[in-house]
Write an enzyme that holds these catalytic residues in place. Structure first.
Site, mmCIF file in Angstrom:
data_model
loop_
_atom_site.group_PDB
_atom_site.id
_atom_site.type_symbol
_atom_site.label_atom_id
_atom_site.label_comp_id
_atom_site.label_asym_id
_atom_site.label_seq_id
_atom_site.Cartn_x
_atom_site.Cartn_y
_atom_site.Cartn_z
ATOM 1 N N SER A 133 0.952 -1.160 -0.145
ATOM 2 C CA SER A 133 0.230 0.187 -0.047
ATOM 3 C C SER A 133 0.842 1.318 -0.081
ATOM 4 O O SER A 133 1.797 1.361 -0.667
ATOM 5 C CB SER A 133 -0.880 -0.016 1.356
ATOM 6 O OG SER A 133 -1.702 1.146 1.332
ATOM 7 N N TYR A 145 -4.937 7.903 -6.135
ATOM 8 C CA TYR A 145 -3.733 6.992 -5.598
ATOM 9 C C TYR A 145 -4.139 6.876 -4.174
ATOM 10 O O TYR A 145 -4.106 5.556 -3.977
ATOM 11 C CB TYR A 145 -2.498 7.686 -5.807
ATOM 12 C CG TYR A 145 -1.196 6.778 -5.435
ATOM 13 C CD1 TYR A 145 -0.848 5.826 -5.892
ATOM 14 C CD2 TYR A 145 -0.817 7.160 -4.077
ATOM 15 C CE1 TYR A 145 0.260 5.002 -5.711
ATOM 16 C CE2 TYR A 145 0.506 6.309 -3.733
ATOM 17 C CZ TYR A 145 0.712 5.244 -4.373
ATOM 18 O OH TYR A 145 1.791 4.632 -3.943
#
Length: 241
Positions: A133, A145
């Site tokens: 992540s 994003y």
């Protein structure tokens, strides 16, 4: 038989460091990426235990090439590291839709398709799934994003819940500001670098190998009782919670 790992986005930066660490731990490693020249360089750097598959992990047809490379072997570790920050002009709704879809494809769909395709091959018990992540998922600032990386948190928790009874663990690693990668290529300014370093409690940027060390722990004997966790490797820029 030698243990097997697959690392998407394994040609550069964090992915390459993870793949190199796994090879050093005795794994055969298949790295996946879209650029054959970058993958070839990474294979040389990692060593003889590495091989590469050129594939776009967001394309179902190309994901099957990775399944073929696994060739029926039990898969011990899957690291879903593929992803990118996708910039663009948000002048129109069509522009916004295009950038969001591309970002979700690059960061989320890649992990979903690769995990789904390789799930039958994961070792039971003992298989490990790791999703990469970003600190952007926890503090925002990255637009689509940030949203895409946050989606990986929910997906990782869902995998852990569903697969725990089969002896498969699933965890998310959330890196902070990491240098020596392509992520900020052409976008980082001296001021941006200084700001990110100053926001860290240890007053420095991280390195790809430090993320790889977190993976080493998760896939090793000490990580067998760890699942469903978001593991921060960010120098204290975002505190654990």
């Amino acid at each position: 038989m030698t243990r097997l790992a697959v690392v998407t986005g394994g040609g550069t930066g964090i992915g390459r460091s993870i793949a190199g660490m796994l090879a050093g731990e005795g794994f055969d490693v298949i790295i996946v990426g879209r650029r054959p020249d970058v993958l070839a360089d990474a294979v040389k750097w990692i060593g003889p235990q590495a091989s590469a598959v050129t594939a776009d992990a967001a394309d179902p047809a190309q994901v099957h090439q990775v399944v073929e490379a696994v060739a029926g072997r039990p898969l011990d570790v899957l690291v879903n590291n593929a992803g990118a920050f996708i910039g663009g002009d948000d002048s129109t709704l069509d522009d916004v839709a295009e950038r969001w879809r591309a970002t979700l494809d690059s960061n989320v769909l890649t992990a979903v398709l690769m995990t789904t395709a390789l799930l039958p091959s994961l070792r039971r018990p003992g298989g490990k799934i790791i999703l990469t992540s970003s600190i952007a998922a926890q503090r925002g600032g990255g637009g689509p994003y940030s949203a895409a990386k946050a989606a990986l948190h929910g997906y990782g928790l869902d995998l852990a819940t569903k697969l725990g009874a089969e002896g498969i663990t699933a965890n998310v690693i959330s890196p902070g500001y990491i240098t020596d990668s392509e992520f900020f290529a052409g976008r980082m300014t001296p001021e941006g670098h200084a700001s990110r370093v100053a926001s860290s409690l240890v007053n420095r940027a991280g390195e790809p190998q430090e993320v790889a060390e977190a993976v080493r722990w998760l896939v090793g004997p000490g990580g067998g009782f760890v699942t469903g966790q978001i593991i921060n490797v960010n120098g204290g820029t975002v505190l654990g919670r």
